[in-house]
Design a protein around this motif. Sequence first.
Motif, mmCIF file in Angstrom:
data_model
loop_
_atom_site.group_PDB
_atom_site.id
_atom_site.type_symbol
_atom_site.label_atom_id
_atom_site.label_comp_id
_atom_site.label_asym_id
_atom_site.label_seq_id
_atom_site.Cartn_x
_atom_site.Cartn_y
_atom_site.Cartn_z
ATOM 1 N N TRP A 19 -9.136 51.393 37.030
ATOM 2 C CA TRP A 19 -8.839 52.775 36.654
ATOM 3 C C TRP A 19 -8.687 53.702 37.863
ATOM 4 C CZ3 TRP A 19 -13.421 50.212 35.576
ATOM 5 C CH2 TRP A 19 -14.542 50.604 36.295
ATOM 6 N N ALA A 20 -8.895 53.183 39.047
ATOM 7 C CA ALA A 20 -8.833 54.035 40.234
ATOM 8 C C ALA A 20 -7.442 54.614 40.462
ATOM 9 C CB ALA A 20 -9.277 53.240 41.463
ATOM 10 N N GLU A 21 -6.403 53.943 39.954
ATOM 11 C CA GLU A 21 -5.029 54.422 40.143
ATOM 12 C C GLU A 21 -4.690 55.602 39.243
ATOM 13 O OE1 GLU A 21 -2.054 51.701 37.936
ATOM 14 O OE2 GLU A 21 -3.790 50.412 38.348
ATOM 15 N N PHE A 22 -5.552 55.897 38.265
ATOM 16 C CA PHE A 22 -5.266 56.970 37.314
ATOM 17 C C PHE A 22 -5.946 58.267 37.731
ATOM 18 C CE2 PHE A 22 -5.678 53.140 34.323
ATOM 19 C CZ PHE A 22 -4.354 52.780 34.517
ATOM 20 N N GLN A 23 -5.340 59.387 37.335
ATOM 21 C CA GLN A 23 -5.986 60.682 37.505
ATOM 22 C C GLN A 23 -6.717 61.107 36.231
ATOM 23 O OE1 GLN A 23 -3.537 63.758 39.256
ATOM 24 N NE2 GLN A 23 -2.407 62.285 40.501
ATOM 25 N N SER A 24 -6.253 60.597 35.102
ATOM 26 C CA SER A 24 -6.912 60.880 33.832
ATOM 27 C C SER A 24 -6.766 59.663 32.929
ATOM 28 C CB SER A 24 -6.313 62.117 33.153
ATOM 29 O OG SER A 24 -4.973 61.862 32.736
ATOM 30 N N VAL A 25 -7.635 59.589 31.919
ATOM 31 C CA VAL A 25 -7.600 58.477 30.966
ATOM 32 C C VAL A 25 -7.778 59.036 29.559
ATOM 33 C CG1 VAL A 25 -8.584 56.268 30.256
ATOM 34 C CG2 VAL A 25 -8.614 56.918 32.676
ATOM 35 N N ASP A 26 -6.924 58.606 28.642
ATOM 36 C CA ASP A 26 -7.044 58.977 27.233
ATOM 37 C C ASP A 26 -7.975 57.979 26.544
ATOM 38 O OD1 ASP A 26 -5.245 61.003 27.642
ATOM 39 O OD2 ASP A 26 -3.526 59.914 26.828
ATOM 40 N N LEU A 27 -9.039 58.485 25.947
ATOM 41 C CA LEU A 27 -9.996 57.673 25.200
ATOM 42 C C LEU A 27 -9.643 57.799 23.725
ATOM 43 C CD1 LEU A 27 -13.271 58.808 27.026
ATOM 44 C CD2 LEU A 27 -11.541 57.163 27.787
ATOM 45 N N MET A 28 -9.282 56.689 23.074
ATOM 46 C CA MET A 28 -8.604 56.761 21.775
ATOM 47 C C MET A 28 -9.376 56.043 20.678
ATOM 48 S SD MET A 28 -4.668 56.140 23.080
ATOM 49 C CE MET A 28 -4.987 54.399 23.339
ATOM 50 N N LEU A 29 -9.410 56.704 19.526
ATOM 51 C CA LEU A 29 -10.048 56.181 18.333
ATOM 52 C C LEU A 29 -9.047 56.305 17.196
ATOM 53 C CD1 LEU A 29 -13.056 55.251 17.749
ATOM 54 C CD2 LEU A 29 -13.413 57.551 16.840
ATOM 55 N N CYS A 30 -8.914 55.261 16.392
ATOM 56 C CA CYS A 30 -7.968 55.282 15.268
ATOM 57 C C CYS A 30 -8.694 55.715 14.005
ATOM 58 C CB CYS A 30 -7.346 53.896 15.088
ATOM 59 S SG CYS A 30 -6.196 53.780 13.695
ATOM 60 N N ASP A 31 -8.261 56.822 13.368
ATOM 61 C CA ASP A 31 -8.949 57.298 12.167
ATOM 62 C C ASP A 31 -8.470 56.528 10.936
ATOM 63 O OD1 ASP A 31 -6.560 58.418 11.246
ATOM 64 O OD2 ASP A 31 -7.186 60.497 11.515
ATOM 65 N N TRP A 98 4.425 57.488 30.611
ATOM 66 C CA TRP A 98 5.204 58.670 30.223
ATOM 67 C C TRP A 98 4.514 59.979 30.583
ATOM 68 C CZ3 TRP A 98 3.517 55.118 26.434
ATOM 69 C CH2 TRP A 98 2.401 55.503 25.680
ATOM 70 N N HIS A 99 3.274 59.947 31.046
ATOM 71 C CA HIS A 99 2.625 61.177 31.490
ATOM 72 C C HIS A 99 3.136 61.585 32.874
ATOM 73 C CE1 HIS A 99 -1.160 60.778 28.713
ATOM 74 N NE2 HIS A 99 -0.064 61.100 28.058
ATOM 75 N N LYS A 100 3.018 62.867 33.177
ATOM 76 C CA LYS A 100 3.537 63.390 34.440
ATOM 77 C C LYS A 100 2.685 62.957 35.631
ATOM 78 C CE LYS A 100 5.838 67.427 32.446
ATOM 79 N NZ LYS A 100 5.922 68.915 32.408
ATOM 80 N N ILE A 101 1.417 62.698 35.393
ATOM 81 C CA ILE A 101 0.524 62.247 36.460
ATOM 82 C C ILE A 101 0.093 60.814 36.146
ATOM 83 C CG2 ILE A 101 -0.287 64.587 36.946
ATOM 84 C CD1 ILE A 101 -2.867 63.876 35.417
ATOM 85 N N PRO A 102 -0.350 60.043 37.146
ATOM 86 C CA PRO A 102 -0.820 58.685 36.872
ATOM 87 C C PRO A 102 -1.972 58.705 35.866
ATOM 88 C CG PRO A 102 -0.516 59.012 39.227
ATOM 89 C CD PRO A 102 -0.381 60.365 38.590
ATOM 90 N N SER A 103 -1.747 58.072 34.719
ATOM 91 C CA SER A 103 -2.698 58.167 33.615
ATOM 92 C C SER A 103 -2.928 56.804 32.981
ATOM 93 C CB SER A 103 -2.178 59.139 32.546
ATOM 94 O OG SER A 103 -1.894 60.406 33.094
ATOM 95 N N GLY A 104 -4.050 56.694 32.288
ATOM 96 C CA GLY A 104 -4.368 55.475 31.566
ATOM 97 C C GLY A 104 -4.785 55.793 30.144
ATOM 98 N N GLN A 105 -4.975 54.732 29.369
ATOM 99 C CA GLN A 105 -5.477 54.876 28.014
ATOM 100 C C GLN A 105 -6.393 53.696 27.711
ATOM 101 O OE1 GLN A 105 -1.863 54.712 25.627
ATOM 102 N NE2 GLN A 105 -2.002 52.488 25.428
ATOM 103 N N ILE A 106 -7.315 53.914 26.770
ATOM 104 C CA ILE A 106 -8.233 52.853 26.384
ATOM 105 C C ILE A 106 -8.698 53.121 24.954
ATOM 106 C CG2 ILE A 106 -10.298 54.017 27.259
ATOM 107 C CD1 ILE A 106 -11.284 51.263 28.233
ATOM 108 N N LEU A 107 -8.826 52.062 24.164
ATOM 109 C CA LEU A 107 -9.311 52.194 22.797
ATOM 110 C C LEU A 107 -10.840 52.205 22.772
ATOM 111 C CD1 LEU A 107 -6.879 49.779 20.931
ATOM 112 C CD2 LEU A 107 -6.927 52.276 20.749
#
Length: 454
Positions: A19-31, A98-107
Amino acid sequence: MTRPRNRPRATHSDASPPWAEFQSVDLMLCDINGVIRGKRIQTSAFEKALEQGISLPASVFALDITGQTVEETGMGLAQGDSDRVCRLLPHTLAPVPWHKIPSGQILMSMEDLDGSPFFADPRHVLQNVLTRLKEKGLNPCVAVELEFYLVDQKEGADGLPQPPILPGTDERMHDTQVYSLDDLDSWEDFLIQVAEVCKLQGIPADNAVAEYAPGQFEINLAHQHDAVAACDQAILLKRTIKAIAIKQGMYATFMAKPYNGQAGSGMHIHVSLLDDDGNNVFAEDHERLRQAIAGTLSMLPESMALFAPNANSFRRLQPHMFVPLHASWGFDNRTVAVRIPSGDPANTRLEHRVAGADANPYLVVAAILAAVDHGLTEQLHPPAPILGDANKLDLPLLPYRWQSALDRFAQSHRLSQYLGKEFHRAYLINKRFELAEFDQHVTPLEYQWYQHLV
């Protein structure tokens, strides 16, 4: 208070963490509606979140499709709108290009106060069903196929969605050319970008086809020996498709029926069962295949509230629109609810063709596997397979109205036992609330028909 052991921990070494390459990370939960909820955090807070989890209110699973809390579920103010811990799933960490800054996501998945799985989290609902099958030495292999529409970001003169302009032209799509390679060529840039992001995120997108209406496509996911992972990938694929469409000046919609007179969008689920040695049970034991088919058909009516979860879902359930309306099955027959595809006998499987693309894949697969388990446990026998067009036969209809589907769901003790009584109750309350809200709204068609004539 007990806590499960073996929490995921950050690894410390000379190498930078992924995750060091990211500036932010989306933490995701499926409702329960299949909508992604969560938080966006700065990377500096990620290691703590990975080790300790993050807090979200339990009421995230009491939200209706509009995002308001259905208090009648008891998960909102009645318990002080209290938090639960959500645990990050490290194997789902991936970049978000697709984000403007280096970003990640995780479930993530949610825990209850004692550290046990939270009853209303759809991932846990599916996992509970899988546990029953695994106790029998059976391991589902699942593949998901998703249909969707590309639509123009600008609405038509009537205020409704309209097909997009063909790239490089001034011409709006209007033809229905199923399996058209020309349509795939026209939308090559979109499809290439989706494929590239899928590869980057580890989503096993298999192939793409043009479907039965202007701007409608289907993307298939490769089969997975982990049914929960297959549903994770379906949720992430939908997110990717929507994001790439917006980047290219369009929207992608997984509404079950966006246009009158055009085919709806489905979510087809392929299921086989493997024994502990990796052998396909359906290929080796045709009697167990028949039992699985029988169980699937027997629980279709009570499961329709999961396969068609929204008001728009039932617009798709119309004759001659490539959607089954009866609890029927057949060999290589696309007019039935449960199709046994042709091909290599070693790959024998069920294709469940009822659910809409708007349904929650975790809950759809949970209902299908519950029905398979029921058929095997009770050693049920299916009716004769359908030959030809099932729509021309006088067969009992599945619940094809929202109210009747919810009524059948409410009466289902079998499904309630598989999904969990608490979840069954919460889902029913949530959807009945949505139905009541929907029925209070006057539609444009009512003005057109009645305003000046009655």
